[in-house]
Write an enzyme that holds these catalytic residues in place. Structure first.
Site, PDB file in Angstrom:
ATOM      1  N   HIS A 353       1.038 -17.647  14.406  1.00  0.00           N
ATOM      2  CA  HIS A 353       0.253 -16.429  14.612  1.00  0.00           C
ATOM      3  C   HIS A 353      -1.098 -16.668  15.272  1.00  0.00           C
ATOM      4  CE1 HIS A 353       2.573 -13.301  12.490  1.00  0.00           C
ATOM      5  NE2 HIS A 353       2.988 -14.278  11.724  1.00  0.00           N
ATOM      6  N   LYS A 541     -10.939  -3.871  12.114  1.00  0.00           N
ATOM      7  CA  LYS A 541     -10.185  -5.121  12.006  1.00  0.00           C
ATOM      8  C   LYS A 541     -11.096  -6.179  11.402  1.00  0.00           C
ATOM      9  CE  LYS A 541      -9.342  -4.935  16.394  1.00  0.00           C
ATOM     10  NZ  LYS A 541      -7.990  -5.285  16.819  1.00  0.00           N
ATOM     11  N   ARG A 542     -10.514  -7.320  11.065  1.00  0.00           N
ATOM     12  CA  ARG A 542     -11.294  -8.434  10.532  1.00  0.00           C
ATOM     13  C   ARG A 542     -12.451  -8.745  11.481  1.00  0.00           C
ATOM     14  NH1 ARG A 542     -10.070 -14.102  11.231  1.00  0.00           N
ATOM     15  NH2 ARG A 542      -8.167 -13.430  12.298  1.00  0.00           N
ATOM     16  N   LYS A 547     -12.689 -11.432  18.125  1.00  0.00           N
ATOM     17  CA  LYS A 547     -12.303 -10.016  18.170  1.00  0.00           C
ATOM     18  C   LYS A 547     -13.394  -9.161  18.820  1.00  0.00           C
ATOM     19  CE  LYS A 547      -9.143 -10.371  14.250  1.00  0.00           C
ATOM     20  NZ  LYS A 547      -7.875  -9.927  14.856  1.00  0.00           N
ATOM     21  N   THR A 649      -1.725  -5.844  15.597  1.00  0.00           N
ATOM     22  CA  THR A 649      -0.831  -4.773  15.150  1.00  0.00           C
ATOM     23  C   THR A 649      -1.602  -3.475  14.967  1.00  0.00           C
ATOM     24  OG1 THR A 649      -1.096  -5.556  12.862  1.00  0.00           O
ATOM     25  CG2 THR A 649       0.897  -6.237  14.045  1.00  0.00           C
ATOM     26  N   LYS A 653      -0.577   0.645  15.589  1.00  0.00           N
ATOM     27  CA  LYS A 653      -0.783   1.754  14.643  1.00  0.00           C
ATOM     28  C   LYS A 653      -1.550   2.893  15.302  1.00  0.00           C
ATOM     29  CE  LYS A 653      -0.842  -1.751  11.100  1.00  0.00           C
ATOM     30  NZ  LYS A 653      -1.713  -2.726  10.430  1.00  0.00           N
TER      31      LYS A 653
END
Length: 805
Positions: A353, A541-542, A547, A649, A653
């Site tokens: 991942h 998100k984290r 990110k 992901t 969504k």
């Protein structure tokens, strides 16, 4: 299940009586638990039929450190088709279903995408009639509950099950003993070496099972089994207690129980590393022990084990399943090495991942050998035999040999072990898999090219669309029928309505309703009033440097400066919504959270701009909050550095709920662009190839971007020039990371292109019909990102399972 509301009411009132809970005076929590208990009993009765029907099926065991389930009651009512029946039945006896739903807590069993993916996969396996069961740890305190105080993240224990968790069934009779430390005695008996693990520390792994029931398929109910660490003996040392030695009297119980206390304990010290390694071995040893015990009840021999059992390891946390299965087959079942290896390698498959080095786990040899002596011996043997094979096949390639070793540089490399010991190695998006083959594991790809494959991630559309966005689901069903609930590809029929102005208006009305709901929640939690007609720009998100929440923040600072300098240039209100947790020891990420909250405080209290701009940070993001956020988003921020995000992901969504994506060509964004077309997504930034070239050549200088772009320079300077009234210079850490320490994730390099892509979204949003059309196209093309498609590919091409659906 229940044929009508009358039969439900009768059963529920009877269950209240059995549990001695008064309808008039009982608490809502007790009434919620009673409802869950009633449903669970019905589910378990169906589960007995599932066991009977699946006795000779091949079974999949999905090992994952995380399972981010979310709340189950509402979702299971939807899946069983009895939500309206139960709601009406409860109303008849003076109860509101929504009041009971609010009593449920999100189980603290995961952190982010990895755990939510695992939960989606369990659901899809159940839906498709696959006997697929989860295996993980029952974390007593989860990751942590996030509190924001004065803009800073603080972590408190997430005691999510303090009032018990009614969905689980504890099964102490199924416990497994797991062994740590000690020594291994080797003896030759009957011309074979025998290995005896002695003087070990024993831990009792006690399972709790949670039923997994999917949509309209009560004939296939699977199980998530979670393990708790407990001492073998819970007795009190009374002699020590009476001497006042209370800590000694408690024995080693607390130390053992700590194994299943917290997800991802801080590991910057040796004690934390040892606890993480204990966790990694604990749940695979318990899980495999349980699997083999159950298998031997159904079969006379383990010779065909891999024909009837598939073990899938979700990232590197469960990789110790490989040497542990070898140990069980050799030491406990008396097999020879070659036979055991053939079974192991054909049973286990591995999903990678990440390409981030810190996430590709490595353990110090000294710690590993001390804590898991027999497992270390087996890994040494695997490594030795593999090196002999490489030397034989590639005799003049020492670099290849070195890069593929399991034990090197004083560490045990878990990803290397995973690739060598698995039948399949898959990435989770086409781009990610390409990078694994060509960059991260290129040497392994030369050796094991046949193992590598791609399985792009997917999400459970029944959870995040059907259950989470009822108004949109009802509109879709009214328009194209019911079939999309079982086959997400049916959503493509919505394309027939993309020129239908009336339908697009109804789609917009649903979005506005969802935005009103989220705005109401934020008002109640933070006292901040949002405009539902504004553009809801969302990044949840984290919190991590790759990110790039920071890129989003710099954009907002720039927009703030622009609005102050030229108020007439503005055209529509915008609301920026953030959420996510930072790892407790990750100072940079926690500083980004502080920056977001400081910027929110500044903008939201500035009367010159606060009718146009709002910034919100939502505390303690989890599945339930996500189910409120995803349906309300207009714009989905998927802006990771190209090549760094394996898949994502959250992007899926948002897509299922009609948000447009602004993002880089990273992870599954590439495939989203292919699905919707370049005109229905806002793409910007460096490509993965360009990022990797900069990293390889070391020729990126962030100072060049700083001096070349005065707007960017101003935003950066404001981090340290008093603009934020920051006497401690809290944000210098960020400034230095971007300029002094080279901007590892190319935030400054992508800034201008990101701003240009965002301006396109700004210009498009007021054109409501065009925006709504693009929203519809995103929903219509989201079906390919259903986890049903992903699991179908796993079942057909990795696990080799005959599935009913």
């Amino acid at each position: 299940m229940f044929t009508d509301k009358g039969s439900f009411k009768q059963a529920y009132l009877k269950k209240l009586m059995e549990t001695e809970i008064s309808l008039e005076t009982g608490s809502l929590l007790d009434k919620y638990k009673t409802l869950v208990t009633l449903l669970k009993e019905k589910i378990i009765s169906c589960r007995a039929l599932t066991k009977e029907e699946s006795a000779n099926k091949k079974r999949v065991y999905y090992f994952s450190m995380e399972f981010l389930l979310g709340r189950l009651l509402n979702y299971y009512l939807v899946n069983m088709g009895i939500e309206d029946l139960v709601r009406e039945g409860l109303k008849d006896i003076g109860l509101r279903l929504d009041d009971l739903l609010r009593q449920e807590k999100d189980p603290g069993l995961g952190n982010g995408g990895l755990g939510r993916l695992a939960a989606c996969f369990l659901d899809s396996m159940a839906f498709m009639g696959i006997a697929g069961h989860g295996n993980g740890i029952r974390f007593k305190y989860g990751l942590f509950e996030q509190k924001i105080v004065d803009g800073f993240q603080y972590e408190v224990a997430d005691n999510w099950s303090k009032d018990s968790y009614p969905w689980e069934t504890r099964k102490p009779d199924k416990s497994i003993v797991v062994k740590f430390k000690g020594n291994v005695r080797v003896a030759e008996e009957k011309d074979k070496l025998q290995f005896y693990h002695e003087n070990y520390d024993a831990v009792l792994a006690v399972p709790s099972d949670i039923p997994i029931i999917s949509y309209d398929n009560q004939r296939n109910i699977n199980t998530l089994r979670l393990w708790s660490a407990e001492p073998l003996s819970t007795g009190l040392d009374l002699v020590s207690f009476n001497r006042g030695e209370f800590r000694q009297a408690a024995g080693i119980g607390p130390e053992i129980e700590a194994i299943s206390y917290v997800l991802y304990p801080e590991d910057s010290n040796l004690t934390g590393q040892e606890l993480r390694l204990k966790q990694a071995y604990f749940f695979v040893a318990a899980g495999l022990g349980s699997i083999i015990r159950a298998y031997k009840k159904r079969h006379d021999s383990l010779a065909n084990f891999s024909r009837f059992v598939a073990v899938h390891i979700n990232d590197t946390h469960p990789v110790l399943a490989i040497p542990e299965l070898m140990r069980l087959l050799i030491d406990e079942e008396g097999m020879g090495w070659d036979h055991a290896w053939n079974i192991t390698a054909n049973t286990i498959s591995f999903t990678n991942h990440t390409i981030l080095p810190e996430a590709l786990e490595k353990w110090p040899v000294d710690l590993f050998r001390s804590l898991l002596p027999r497992i270390y011996m087996i890994i040494e043997e695997i490594d030795l035999r593999f090196r002999e094979r490489i030397n034989s096949k590639y005799p003049d390639e020492p670099e290849l040999l070195e890069n593929t070793r399991i034990i090197k540089d004083g560490q045990v490399w878990m990803a290397n072990l995973a690739i060598i010991g698995s039948s399949s190695v898959n990435g989770v998006a086409a781009l990610h898999t390409k990078i694994l083959k060509e960059e991260v594991f290129k040497d392994f790809y030369r050796v094991f090219g046949y193992k590598f494959n791609n399985k792009t991630n997917g999400i459970n559309h029944r959870r995040f669309l059907l259950a989470a966005n009822k108004q949109l689901s009802d509109l879709i069903t009214e328009t194209i029928g019911q079939a999309w609930k079982k086959d997400a590809m049916e959503l493509r029929k919505l394309r027939f309505y993309q020129e239908d102005s009336s339908f697009l208006e109804r789609l917009a009305a649903v979005k506005y309703h969802n935005k009103e709901g989220l705005a109401k929640y934020i008002w109640e939690k933070q006292g901040l009033k949002l405009d539902p007609s504004s553009l809801f720009d969302v990044q949840v998100k984290r919190i991590h440097a790759y990110k790039r929440q920071l890129l989003n923040v710099l954009k907002i600072i720039h927009l703030y400066n622009t609005l102050l300098n030229n108020p007439s240039s503005w055209f529509n209100p915008q609301t920026f919504i953030f959420a996510g947790k930072a790892a407790p020891g990750y100072r940079f990420a926690k500083t980004v959270i502080k920056l977001i909250n400081t910027l929110a405080q500044k903008i939201n209290n500035d009367p010159r701009v606060n009718k146009i701009l709002k910034v919100v940070f939502l505390e303690n993001f989890n599945v339930s909050l996500g189910e409120m956020v995803y349906p309300a988003a207009d714009l989905s921020e998927q802006i990771s550095t190209a090549s760094q995000e394996a898949s994502g992901t959250g992007n899926m969504k948002f897509m299922f709920n009609g948000a447009l994506t602004i993002g880089t060509l990273d992870g599954a964004n590439v495939e989203i662009k292919q699905a919707v077309g370049k005109d229905n997504i806002f793409i910007f930034g460096l490509t993965a190839r360009e990022v990797l070239a900069y990293i390889r050549n070391r020729n990126y200088r962030s100072w060049d971007e700083y001096y070349a772009n005065q707007e960017l320079k101003l935003s950066l300077d404001q981090l340290i020039n008093g603009f934020f009234n920051d006497p401690t210079e809290e944000f210098r850490l960020i400034y230095d990371a971007l300029l002094i320490y080279s901007d590892d994730f190319f935030v400054l390099k992508d800034f201008s292109d990101y701003l240009e892509a965002y301006r396109k979204a700004q210009l498009l949003f007021p054109d409501r019909e065009n925006w709504n059309r693009k929203s519809l196209i995103n929903i219509a093309e989201a079906g390919i990102f259903s986890s049903d498609r992903t699991i179908r590919q796993y079942a057909d091409r990795i696990w080799r399972i005959k599935r009913p659906y």
